[in-house]
Scaffold this motif. Structure first.
Motif, mmCIF file in Angstrom:
data_model
loop_
_atom_site.group_PDB
_atom_site.id
_atom_site.type_symbol
_atom_site.label_atom_id
_atom_site.label_comp_id
_atom_site.label_asym_id
_atom_site.label_seq_id
_atom_site.Cartn_x
_atom_site.Cartn_y
_atom_site.Cartn_z
ATOM 1 N N VAL A 479 0.940 -1.522 -0.125
ATOM 2 C CA VAL A 479 0.326 0.064 0.146
ATOM 3 C C VAL A 479 0.715 0.861 0.317
ATOM 4 O O VAL A 479 0.717 2.597 -0.567
ATOM 5 N N LEU A 480 1.649 1.149 1.010
ATOM 6 C CA LEU A 480 2.952 2.697 1.049
ATOM 7 C C LEU A 480 3.432 2.771 -0.698
ATOM 8 O O LEU A 480 3.733 3.934 -0.873
ATOM 9 N N ASP A 481 3.704 2.094 -0.540
ATOM 10 C CA ASP A 481 4.741 1.635 -2.662
ATOM 11 C C ASP A 481 3.564 2.593 -3.271
ATOM 12 O O ASP A 481 3.493 2.851 -3.928
ATOM 13 N N TYR A 482 2.394 2.123 -3.493
ATOM 14 C CA TYR A 482 1.608 2.386 -4.314
ATOM 15 C C TYR A 482 1.120 4.021 -3.413
ATOM 16 O O TYR A 482 0.937 4.424 -5.031
ATOM 17 N N ILE A 483 0.724 4.369 -2.877
ATOM 18 C CA ILE A 483 0.450 5.906 -2.384
ATOM 19 C C ILE A 483 2.023 6.737 -3.446
ATOM 20 O O ILE A 483 1.997 7.878 -3.911
ATOM 21 N N GLU A 484 2.931 5.986 -2.973
ATOM 22 C CA GLU A 484 4.378 6.586 -3.339
ATOM 23 C C GLU A 484 4.724 6.748 -5.074
ATOM 24 O O GLU A 484 4.654 7.845 -5.563
ATOM 25 N N ASN A 485 4.271 5.278 -5.642
ATOM 26 C CA ASN A 485 4.251 5.367 -7.075
ATOM 27 C C ASN A 485 3.253 5.690 -7.847
ATOM 28 O O ASN A 485 3.357 6.926 -8.581
ATOM 29 N N GLY A 509 12.220 10.176 5.190
ATOM 30 C CA GLY A 509 12.588 10.003 6.481
ATOM 31 C C GLY A 509 11.453 9.134 7.140
ATOM 32 O O GLY A 509 11.554 8.249 7.909
ATOM 33 N N LEU A 510 10.714 9.863 7.366
ATOM 34 C CA LEU A 510 9.266 9.832 8.037
ATOM 35 C C LEU A 510 8.625 8.518 7.251
ATOM 36 O O LEU A 510 7.922 7.545 7.981
ATOM 37 N N PHE A 511 8.579 9.194 5.760
ATOM 38 C CA PHE A 511 7.919 7.324 4.930
ATOM 39 C C PHE A 511 8.608 5.949 5.268
ATOM 40 O O PHE A 511 7.935 5.493 5.239
ATOM 41 N N GLY A 512 10.122 6.709 5.107
ATOM 42 C CA GLY A 512 10.928 5.377 5.400
ATOM 43 C C GLY A 512 10.152 4.631 7.306
ATOM 44 O O GLY A 512 10.569 3.672 6.637
ATOM 45 N N ILE A 513 10.578 5.339 7.802
ATOM 46 C CA ILE A 513 10.093 4.655 9.096
ATOM 47 C C ILE A 513 8.379 3.773 9.040
ATOM 48 O O ILE A 513 8.546 2.493 9.810
ATOM 49 N N MET A 514 8.098 4.767 8.424
ATOM 50 C CA MET A 514 6.339 3.622 8.594
ATOM 51 C C MET A 514 7.048 2.806 7.647
ATOM 52 O O MET A 514 5.655 2.004 7.888
ATOM 53 N N MET A 515 7.502 2.627 6.576
ATOM 54 C CA MET A 515 7.488 1.433 5.601
ATOM 55 C C MET A 515 8.326 0.498 6.003
ATOM 56 O O MET A 515 7.612 -0.806 6.608
ATOM 57 N N THR A 516 9.092 0.702 7.778
ATOM 58 C CA THR A 516 10.369 -0.104 7.948
ATOM 59 C C THR A 516 8.854 -0.556 8.865
ATOM 60 O O THR A 516 8.765 -2.208 9.365
ATOM 61 N N ILE A 517 7.919 0.003 9.770
ATOM 62 C CA ILE A 517 6.708 -0.389 10.876
ATOM 63 C C ILE A 517 6.011 -1.623 9.957
ATOM 64 O O ILE A 517 5.866 -2.488 10.564
ATOM 65 N N GLN A 618 22.890 0.692 4.290
ATOM 66 C CA GLN A 618 23.325 1.083 3.283
ATOM 67 C C GLN A 618 21.709 1.601 1.959
ATOM 68 O O GLN A 618 22.544 2.130 1.638
ATOM 69 N N VAL A 619 21.006 1.201 2.603
ATOM 70 C CA VAL A 619 19.782 1.536 2.157
ATOM 71 C C VAL A 619 19.181 2.071 3.064
ATOM 72 O O VAL A 619 18.924 1.859 3.534
ATOM 73 N N ARG A 620 18.586 3.338 2.103
ATOM 74 C CA ARG A 620 17.562 4.092 3.213
ATOM 75 C C ARG A 620 16.376 4.563 2.606
ATOM 76 O O ARG A 620 16.917 5.347 1.341
ATOM 77 N N ASN A 621 14.848 4.133 3.029
ATOM 78 C CA ASN A 621 14.450 4.860 1.920
ATOM 79 C C ASN A 621 13.887 4.152 0.631
ATOM 80 O O ASN A 621 14.259 5.209 -0.261
ATOM 81 N N GLY A 622 14.515 3.160 0.641
ATOM 82 C CA GLY A 622 14.596 2.973 -0.557
ATOM 83 C C GLY A 622 16.295 3.493 -1.540
ATOM 84 O O GLY A 622 16.324 2.938 -2.899
ATOM 85 N N LEU A 623 16.561 4.187 -0.991
ATOM 86 C CA LEU A 623 18.173 4.893 -2.102
ATOM 87 C C LEU A 623 19.695 4.367 -1.382
ATOM 88 O O LEU A 623 19.059 4.383 -0.436
#
Length: 699
Positions: A479-485, A509-517, A618-623
């Motif tokens: 779902v998060l991936d869909y919201i972003e892309n 970074g905020l988005f990345g935290i939600m992705m981790t959760i 090495q990768v944060r927020n997909g980068l």
């Protein structure tokens, strides 16, 4: 029996030679350079007792100033516990701001009127935030978010502490800062308000204006001691100079310029570096023996901080044994970093269930995903922090609204928040129409009742209903991936950042935290429930008083503390030293900010007694993100230390090749050292730096 012998025989306080010299300083100015773990609290307490018990100084003539309540309590408690029964009068221990507040109150009594204090905690008070929010809205005609508000408060504090009279040439982050600053000052004046920073500026003005009050304090406090002197701002330094005067100048400052980390509040190491010039005849003492950390940590951290140029030179040392060099670990991504943290903590608690462990990070936001991991693994912890706005941040609330609407398409509040953030050409008028005509199954149904919808709009809206229905059944990562892309949520965010100067990296970074959760949740509903649960957990543990040996805290908040094991995380350049410091270095060849960030990294390293882990994803927020340049520097220090210790004939243990004997050592130009090792008749040439950083060799 001398006082030093009394300390040893009666109180069990054994001092080294440097400490003895410092505590027996009586008259005139002195600067004590106190390295990490060098016993500065013991020195201040013992020196206070020496003045009273040995030199006959009236306890009421001694004032000891520090910078926060916890440090003041610790110092006062330590002194009273050891020497309280011997001294019949009270010695004054105070924070700098409390002392200034007392001085202002004395003036108010004299004038017959009193200013109202803006209520709240000493550095982040709610009333001040609300007042500034309203002023910002009036001047900029837009709401200020929490990140911008923090910047505004720090910039106001900077102006007060640096005693700035002109704002020319200063680039403030806050839009129309000067107008906001002046409006805030006028508001306080009209309403007879005084905030935390005003305690300093008012005290300074009173001491200048009222010679009788200045003389009262100069006569009362013949001896002034300052703890954590590296945290002095310009205005605090000027107040001190007035209080000690030009006659006796009995000022005793204990400081470590290598731990000056509050530049954003106006504290700069230059005030300590200039003490000898400001106070003629100033005696300089050094406390260089570290009682806290292993020899490995002392040697490597000391070598690391020498890369700063704007500092006093020191020779840190310890009698503690060698133990283990810092562990430098590359995690694949944020989730892998979480798993590594849990693995390390579990291993350490298995070895010693009472071991004190700290997880340190540059930004409070890092705590969210770590709390999530610790809680899921049943590990008790406590969080030391002032405030965390993650859950109330507008971006987090946006994402939650997307998910809420997927579960309930009649949620008008959620839809109203996101309708213009999903690139589906929905106008405010359409949404208002839907609210007016009503809807049963979905807000989108209400919009579809509009007669003048174009065919492509109708088609898009029908597809949008299906999209959200589909999202409701997906796992939250998808779902998060869909919201972003697919909704291209960050398209608008990027434009917003360009217009406001807000950091897009921070928002990602905020988005990345939600992705981790989200990786730990199976459904949208379980993700939403987990977010609510985490907010409650962090609120409950945020007082720092929860159970458990594990502490989560920022690098800034860790200063003054110590732990058996320290795990420093999120060590990428984007966090530390950060883009601002790197940009300043590249653009202007200005390393001022880099040096402060290096000091902050040093503070984190020197909290560790026994174990130190440096982890970077090495990768944060997909980068892909490079590791902090400070990790490179630590690795070089480890390599340098190893080069000085490695010898031909030394027996080594390699993780893969087993036991061997060093047969030869070869220097490589600009590449470090190559060591030739005989592993049971097989000769292998290995790069020492690579072996040390990856912990492949034990000597």
């Amino acid at each position: 029996m001398s006082f030093i012998e009394v300390l040893d025989n009666k109180y069990g306080i054994k001092l080294n030679e440097q400490q003895k010299q410092a505590i027996t300083h009586v008259n005139g100015p002195a600067l004590v350079l106190s390295g990490p773990g060098s016993g500065k609290t013991t020195v201040i307490a013992a020196r206070t007792a020496y003045l009273v018990m040995e030199k006959g100084v009236n306890p009421e003539n001694i004032l000891t100033l520090t910078f926060n309540r916890a440090a003041r309590y610790e110092m006062e408690h330590r002194f009273n516990k050891v020497f309280g029964s011997e001294i019949d009068k009270k010695v004054s221990f105070s924070t700098f701001h409390s002392f200034c507040n007392l001085l202002v109150r004395q003036y108010e009594i004299k004038q017959g009127r009193r200013l109202k204090r803006i209520e709240g905690s000493e550095d982040l008070n709610s009333n001040k935030r609300e007042i500034l929010k309203n002023i910002y809205l009036q001047i900029n005609e837009s709401n200020i978010n929490d990140d911008q508000l923090d910047d505004l408060i720090n910039e106001i504090s900077l102006v007060k502490n640096k005693m700035l009279k002109s704002f020319d040439g200063i680039n403030f982050k806050t839009k129309n800062f000067v107008h906001i600053f002046n409006a805030y000052e006028e508001y306080k004046k009209e309403n007879l308000f005084m905030d935390f920073d005003d305690m300093l500026t008012y005290a300074y003005a009173i001491l200048n204006k009222c010679p009788d009050i200045l003389m009262y304090y100069k006569n009362r406090y013949k001896y002034i001691q300052v703890d954590e002197g590296q945290d002095l701002s310009k205005i605090q330094f000027e107040i001190l100079k007035m209080l000690v005067g030009s006659k006796d100048r009995n000022l005793f400052i204990v400081a470590d310029d290598d731990q000056s980390i509050y530049g954003f509040r106006g504290a700069e190491p230059q005030y300590i570096l200039q003490v000898e010039q400001q106070f003629e005849g100033c005696r300089l003492y050094r406390l260089e023996k570290n009682y806290r950390s292993t020899r490995n940590i002392v040697d490597i951290s000391s070598e690391f901080i020498k890369r700063n140029h704007n500092r006093y030179d020191k020779n840190h040392r310890t009698d503690n044994n060698c133990w283990s060099d810092p562990f430098i670990i590359a995690a694949k991504d944020e989730t892998d970093q979480q798993n590594l943290i849990i693995k390390i903590i579990k291993e350490k608690l298995e070895d010693d269930k009472n071991m004190d462990i700290a997880v340190l990070f540059r930004n409070n936001l890092s705590s969210v995903s770590i709390v999530d991991a610790l809680d899921k693994n049943g590990i008790n912890f406590k969080v030391r922090q002032n405030r965390l706005d993650f859950f109330n941040h507008w971006l987090v609330q946006d994402i939650i609204a997307f998910m809420r609407f997927s579960l309930d398409q009649t949620d008008g509040e959620a839809f109203e928040r996101i309708y213009y953030k999903m690139n589906r050409f929905i106008s405010k008028a359409m949404v208002e129409y839907a609210f007016n005509v009503g809807y049963k199954e979905s807000v989108i149904d209400g919009i579809l009742k509009l007669d003048d919808l174009k065919p492509y709009q109708r088609k898009t809206l029908i597809e949008l209903k299906i999209e959200f229905r589909r999202l409701a059944g997906w796992n939250p990562v998808k779902v998060l991936d869909y919201i972003e892309n697919s909704f291209r949520y960050f398209d608008g965010i990027r434009e917003y950042c360009e217009n406001t100067g807000l950091s897009i990296d921070y928002l990602y970074g905020l988005f990345g935290i939600m992705m981790t959760i989200a990786h730990g949740c199976e459904s949208v509903s379980s993700f939403l429930a987990r977010m609510e649960e985490l907010e409650r957990i962090i609120e409950r543990t945020g007082d720092g008083k929860s159970e458990g040996n594990i502490t989560l805290t920022t690098l800034h908040s860790s200063k003054g503390l110590e732990y058996d094991c320290v795990i420093m995380v999120d060590l990428n350049n984007i966090d530390i030293p950060g883009q601002s410091a790197l940009g300043k270095l590249r653009k202007d060849n200005d390393n001022y900010m880099i040096e402060e960030e290096r000091r902050l990294f040093y503070v984190g390293m020197t909290r560790a007694r026994k174990y130190l882990y440096l982890i970077w994803p090495q990768v944060r927020n997909g980068l892909k993100e490079p590791r902090s340049l400070f990790i490179d520097e630590v690795a070089e220090c480890m390599d340098k230390k190893a080069q000085s210790e490695v010898k031909v004939g030394m027996i080594v243990q390699h993780k893969k090749f087993g036991q061997g004997i060093i047969k030869a050592i070869h220097s490589q130009e600009n590449k470090g050292m190559l060591i030739e090792i005989d592993f049971g008749g097989i000769l292998r040439k290995l790069d020492l730096k690579t072996c040390m950083e990856n912990r492949l060799l034990e000597f």
